[in-house]
Scaffold this motif. Structure first.
Motif, PDB file in Angstrom:
ATOM      1  N   VAL A  39      -6.261  29.334 -61.810  1.00  0.00           N
ATOM      2  CA  VAL A  39      -5.322  28.801 -60.822  1.00  0.00           C
ATOM      3  C   VAL A  39      -5.066  27.338 -61.154  1.00  0.00           C
ATOM      4  O   VAL A  39      -5.999  26.525 -61.199  1.00  0.00           O
ATOM      5  N   VAL A  40      -3.806  27.006 -61.407  1.00  0.00           N
ATOM      6  CA  VAL A  40      -3.406  25.634 -61.722  1.00  0.00           C
ATOM      7  C   VAL A  40      -2.182  25.279 -60.886  1.00  0.00           C
ATOM      8  O   VAL A  40      -1.525  26.156 -60.321  1.00  0.00           O
ATOM      9  N   THR A  41      -1.864  24.002 -60.820  1.00  0.00           N
ATOM     10  CA  THR A  41      -0.673  23.552 -60.103  1.00  0.00           C
ATOM     11  C   THR A  41       0.502  23.461 -61.078  1.00  0.00           C
ATOM     12  O   THR A  41       0.343  23.621 -62.290  1.00  0.00           O
ATOM     13  N   ASN A  42       1.664  23.169 -60.530  1.00  0.00           N
ATOM     14  CA  ASN A  42       2.869  23.091 -61.361  1.00  0.00           C
ATOM     15  C   ASN A  42       3.179  21.659 -61.793  1.00  0.00           C
ATOM     16  O   ASN A  42       4.340  21.283 -61.963  1.00  0.00           O
ATOM     17  N   THR A  43       2.143  20.837 -61.972  1.00  0.00           N
ATOM     18  CA  THR A  43       2.357  19.498 -62.512  1.00  0.00           C
ATOM     19  C   THR A  43       2.806  19.554 -63.968  1.00  0.00           C
ATOM     20  O   THR A  43       3.453  18.622 -64.456  1.00  0.00           O
ATOM     21  N   VAL A  44       2.432  20.613 -64.675  1.00  0.00           N
ATOM     22  CA  VAL A  44       2.821  20.825 -66.070  1.00  0.00           C
ATOM     23  C   VAL A  44       3.509  22.179 -66.153  1.00  0.00           C
ATOM     24  O   VAL A  44       2.987  23.169 -65.617  1.00  0.00           O
TER      25      VAL A  44
ATOM     26  N   HIS B 112       4.324  25.772 -67.251  1.00  0.00           N
ATOM     27  CA  HIS B 112       3.549  26.777 -67.998  1.00  0.00           C
ATOM     28  C   HIS B 112       4.083  28.187 -67.731  1.00  0.00           C
ATOM     29  O   HIS B 112       3.297  29.137 -67.639  1.00  0.00           O
ATOM     30  N   GLU B 113       5.376  28.312 -67.585  1.00  0.00           N
ATOM     31  CA  GLU B 113       5.959  29.632 -67.325  1.00  0.00           C
ATOM     32  C   GLU B 113       5.776  30.570 -68.519  1.00  0.00           C
ATOM     33  O   GLU B 113       5.568  31.770 -68.344  1.00  0.00           O
ATOM     34  N   VAL B 114       5.864  30.035 -69.726  1.00  0.00           N
ATOM     35  CA  VAL B 114       5.675  30.878 -70.915  1.00  0.00           C
ATOM     36  C   VAL B 114       4.246  31.403 -70.965  1.00  0.00           C
ATOM     37  O   VAL B 114       4.011  32.580 -71.282  1.00  0.00           O
ATOM     38  N   GLN B 115       3.278  30.557 -70.633  1.00  0.00           N
ATOM     39  CA  GLN B 115       1.882  30.996 -70.646  1.00  0.00           C
ATOM     40  C   GLN B 115       1.629  32.073 -69.598  1.00  0.00           C
ATOM     41  O   GLN B 115       0.823  32.977 -69.816  1.00  0.00           O
ATOM     42  N   LYS B 116       2.316  31.985 -68.454  1.00  0.00           N
ATOM     43  CA  LYS B 116       2.133  33.011 -67.417  1.00  0.00           C
ATOM     44  C   LYS B 116       2.674  34.361 -67.862  1.00  0.00           C
ATOM     45  O   LYS B 116       2.125  35.408 -67.486  1.00  0.00           O
ATOM     46  N   LEU B 117       3.732  34.364 -68.659  1.00  0.00           N
ATOM     47  CA  LEU B 117       4.240  35.629 -69.182  1.00  0.00           C
ATOM     48  C   LEU B 117       3.266  36.249 -70.181  1.00  0.00           C
ATOM     49  O   LEU B 117       3.173  37.473 -70.287  1.00  0.00           O
ATOM     50  N   GLN B 118       2.531  35.413 -70.892  1.00  0.00           N
ATOM     51  CA  GLN B 118       1.570  35.920 -71.869  1.00  0.00           C
ATOM     52  C   GLN B 118       0.258  36.352 -71.240  1.00  0.00           C
ATOM     53  O   GLN B 118      -0.447  37.182 -71.812  1.00  0.00           O
ATOM     54  N   CYS B 119      -0.066  35.793 -70.076  1.00  0.00           N
ATOM     55  CA  CYS B 119      -1.344  36.097 -69.422  1.00  0.00           C
ATOM     56  C   CYS B 119      -1.127  36.197 -67.922  1.00  0.00           C
ATOM     57  O   CYS B 119      -0.906  35.186 -67.248  1.00  0.00           O
ATOM     58  N   PRO B 120      -1.180  37.396 -67.349  1.00  0.00           N
ATOM     59  CA  PRO B 120      -0.988  37.540 -65.889  1.00  0.00           C
ATOM     60  C   PRO B 120      -2.133  36.984 -65.053  1.00  0.00           C
ATOM     61  O   PRO B 120      -2.007  36.912 -63.821  1.00  0.00           O
ATOM     62  N   LYS B 121      -3.226  36.586 -65.676  1.00  0.00           N
ATOM     63  CA  LYS B 121      -4.339  36.006 -64.919  1.00  0.00           C
ATOM     64  C   LYS B 121      -4.037  34.585 -64.444  1.00  0.00           C
ATOM     65  O   LYS B 121      -4.741  34.072 -63.578  1.00  0.00           O
TER      66      LYS B 121
ATOM     67  N   LYS C 126      -2.268  31.832 -62.364  1.00  0.00           N
ATOM     68  CA  LYS C 126      -1.548  31.696 -61.099  1.00  0.00           C
ATOM     69  C   LYS C 126      -1.176  30.230 -60.871  1.00  0.00           C
ATOM     70  O   LYS C 126      -1.836  29.316 -61.370  1.00  0.00           O
ATOM     71  N   THR C 127      -0.111  30.011 -60.094  1.00  0.00           N
ATOM     72  CA  THR C 127       0.423  28.663 -59.895  1.00  0.00           C
ATOM     73  C   THR C 127       0.432  28.308 -58.416  1.00  0.00           C
ATOM     74  O   THR C 127       0.788  29.132 -57.568  1.00  0.00           O
ATOM     75  N   VAL C 128       0.065  27.068 -58.135  1.00  0.00           N
ATOM     76  CA  VAL C 128       0.117  26.504 -56.785  1.00  0.00           C
ATOM     77  C   VAL C 128       1.149  25.377 -56.796  1.00  0.00           C
ATOM     78  O   VAL C 128       1.106  24.494 -57.661  1.00  0.00           O
ATOM     79  N   ASP C 129       2.069  25.413 -55.864  1.00  0.00           N
ATOM     80  CA  ASP C 129       3.155  24.429 -55.800  1.00  0.00           C
ATOM     81  C   ASP C 129       2.683  23.172 -55.082  1.00  0.00           C
ATOM     82  O   ASP C 129       2.159  23.240 -53.964  1.00  0.00           O
ATOM     83  N   VAL C 130       2.866  22.015 -55.730  1.00  0.00           N
ATOM     84  CA  VAL C 130       2.492  20.725 -55.134  1.00  0.00           C
ATOM     85  C   VAL C 130       3.714  19.832 -54.914  1.00  0.00           C
ATOM     86  O   VAL C 130       3.574  18.618 -54.729  1.00  0.00           O
ATOM     87  N   SER C 131       4.904  20.416 -54.946  1.00  0.00           N
ATOM     88  CA  SER C 131       6.113  19.608 -54.759  1.00  0.00           C
ATOM     89  C   SER C 131       6.180  18.989 -53.365  1.00  0.00           C
ATOM     90  O   SER C 131       6.833  17.957 -53.170  1.00  0.00           O
ATOM     91  N   MET C 132       5.506  19.593 -52.391  1.00  0.00           N
ATOM     92  CA  MET C 132       5.554  19.083 -51.016  1.00  0.00           C
ATOM     93  C   MET C 132       4.975  17.674 -50.923  1.00  0.00           C
ATOM     94  O   MET C 132       5.594  16.758 -50.368  1.00  0.00           O
ATOM     95  N   ILE C 133       3.793  17.472 -51.491  1.00  0.00           N
ATOM     96  CA  ILE C 133       3.146  16.164 -51.381  1.00  0.00           C
ATOM     97  C   ILE C 133       3.867  15.127 -52.244  1.00  0.00           C
ATOM     98  O   ILE C 133       3.943  13.951 -51.880  1.00  0.00           O
TER      99      ILE C 133
END
Length: 399
Positions: free
Chosen positions: A349-354, A356-365, A367-374
């Protein structure tokens, strides 16, 4: 309105309207703000779009691209005079290009008479190179000086690798925290998280893990012993031996009465340095009971996943039945997605500061947490001159 009479004349005391003489009105006193993205790739602008949607503003019009000879060119398509400008720069794999894009855009805005230039850099690059290593250099300090020279007046970032990096800058730095979002993910998305235990994969990560454990009211385990040398092994360059001059034929004499000596003679009179014993790391051990528990490893950056995979295997051997990795910045370089998919790790589980959409397609394990709110709230408060203390509530010094 009172009427004054002077003899036979009558005058009205009133203010005549100002004449514009054909010029349009300029809103000089009331300064607004604009949000720009300094990335030349569309995948890196997703976070900027989410932030502007939360702020209810449009993304600033600019053009960032690479010339055929790989030079960076920036064209700002709207006026920024007298306004607060926020540059959102997410760092892709091509780190050096992203840094150059940020520098060129900041300097372009500076020469366009922007009032303040605030860099929103969720993942600050070169943050691991913040200590002196033998004959190396503190690159993070160099980058801080370059950003100040380009025109930045403020930086908003998230989870610096070392909090002391803020001292490298000559202007304010707001180091936000992603832990509230990751803790919320643990509480909402991990079933039976009450049976979990927070794990630090090295003693240097124990403070961060302790913060998570205290907030979640969970136990703490620390892994000790690593196969590779840690960062602290080569902190500075003061371990070089003193210079030893070659022996001179005129001064060195052999009388035949020399006694055996257990240590070599001192190179200079009065200098006898004690010999340091070489470090020998013990086998990897786990301080804490993880048997029959969910192991949650927390860290700030996950890039080279070999250490995390080795830690997951040890935790599996100690009886943990699920392994989660929680990190703020998911760089996931090289073959990280494939290694994670083939490992004993159940979820990363990582945030979307970087991006990594390509990596998520390669590995379904992954997951992304959105931090745009803060980040959006930090931009709003910075522009309005409001206190940032609300974003740091319940944050301790060691967090």
């Amino acid at each position: 309105m009172p009427i004054r009479r002077f003899g036979g004349y009558r005058s009205l005391v009133s203010h005549s309207p100002k004449r514009s003489y054909g010029f349009a009105k300029m809103n000089v006193s009331k300064s607004g703000y604009r949000v720009f993205s300094a990335n030349s790739t569309t995948a890196c602008t997703e976070l900027a779009k989410k932030i502007t949607e939360r702020l209810g503003v449009e993304l600033g019009k600019s053009l960032v691209y690479q010339e055929p000879n790989r030079e960076t060119r920036v064209d700002v398509k709207e006026s920024v005079r007298g306004q607060d400008i926020f540059i959102i720069q997410t760092i892709p794999r091509d780190v050096n290009t992203a840094i150059m894009e940020l520098l060129v855009m900041a300097y372009a805005l500076k020469t366009s008479c922007a009032k303040n230039i605030i860099g929103v850099i969720p993942y600050f690059p070169y943050s691991k190179q913040c200590k002196m290593r033998k004959r190396g250099s503190i690159v993070c300090k160099l980058l801080a000086s370059m950003l100040a020279k380009a025109g930045l007046t403020h930086i908003i970032t998230m989870d610096l690798h070392q909090k002391e990096i803020q001292g490298f800058f000559s202007f304010p730095v707001d180091n936000l925290r992603a832990s509230p979002f990751l803790i919320q993910y643990i509480q909402e998305e991990i079933p039976d998280y009450r049976n979990a235990i927070i794990v630090a994969k090295s003693p240097s990560a124990a403070k961060r893990a302790q913060s998570y454990a205290e907030r979640l009211r969970l136990g703490l385990a620390v892994m000790h012993g690593e196969a590779h040398h840690s960062e602290l092994d080569m902190v500075d360059g003061r371990n070089s031996p003193p210079f030893s001059p070659p022996p001179s034929r005129t001064t060195q004499r052999h009388t035949g009465l020399e006694l055996p000596c257990s240590r070599p003679p001192a190179p200079f009179p009065g200098i006898e340095l004690p010999m340091m014993m070489a470090k020998e790391k013990p086998p990897i051990t786990v301080v804490g009971d993880v048997g029959g528990r969910i192991a949650i490893i927390v860290d700030d950056i996950i890039d080279d996943v070999e250490d995390f995979v080795a830690a997951a295997e040890i935790l599996k051997e100690r009886g943990a039945y699920k392994i989660y990795i929680m990190a703020t910045h998911g760089l996931l370089s090289a073959d990280a997605p494939r290694i994670i998919e083939e490992s004993a790790i159940d979820e990363v589980v990582v945030t979307n500061t970087v991006p990594h959409e390509v990596q998520k397609l390669q590995c379904p394990k992954i997951k992304t947490v959105d931090v745009s709110m803060i980040l959006a709230e930090a931009i709003r408060r910075t522009h309005n001159g409001e206190s940032m203390a609300y974003l740091f509530r319940n944050i301790a010094v060691d967090d």
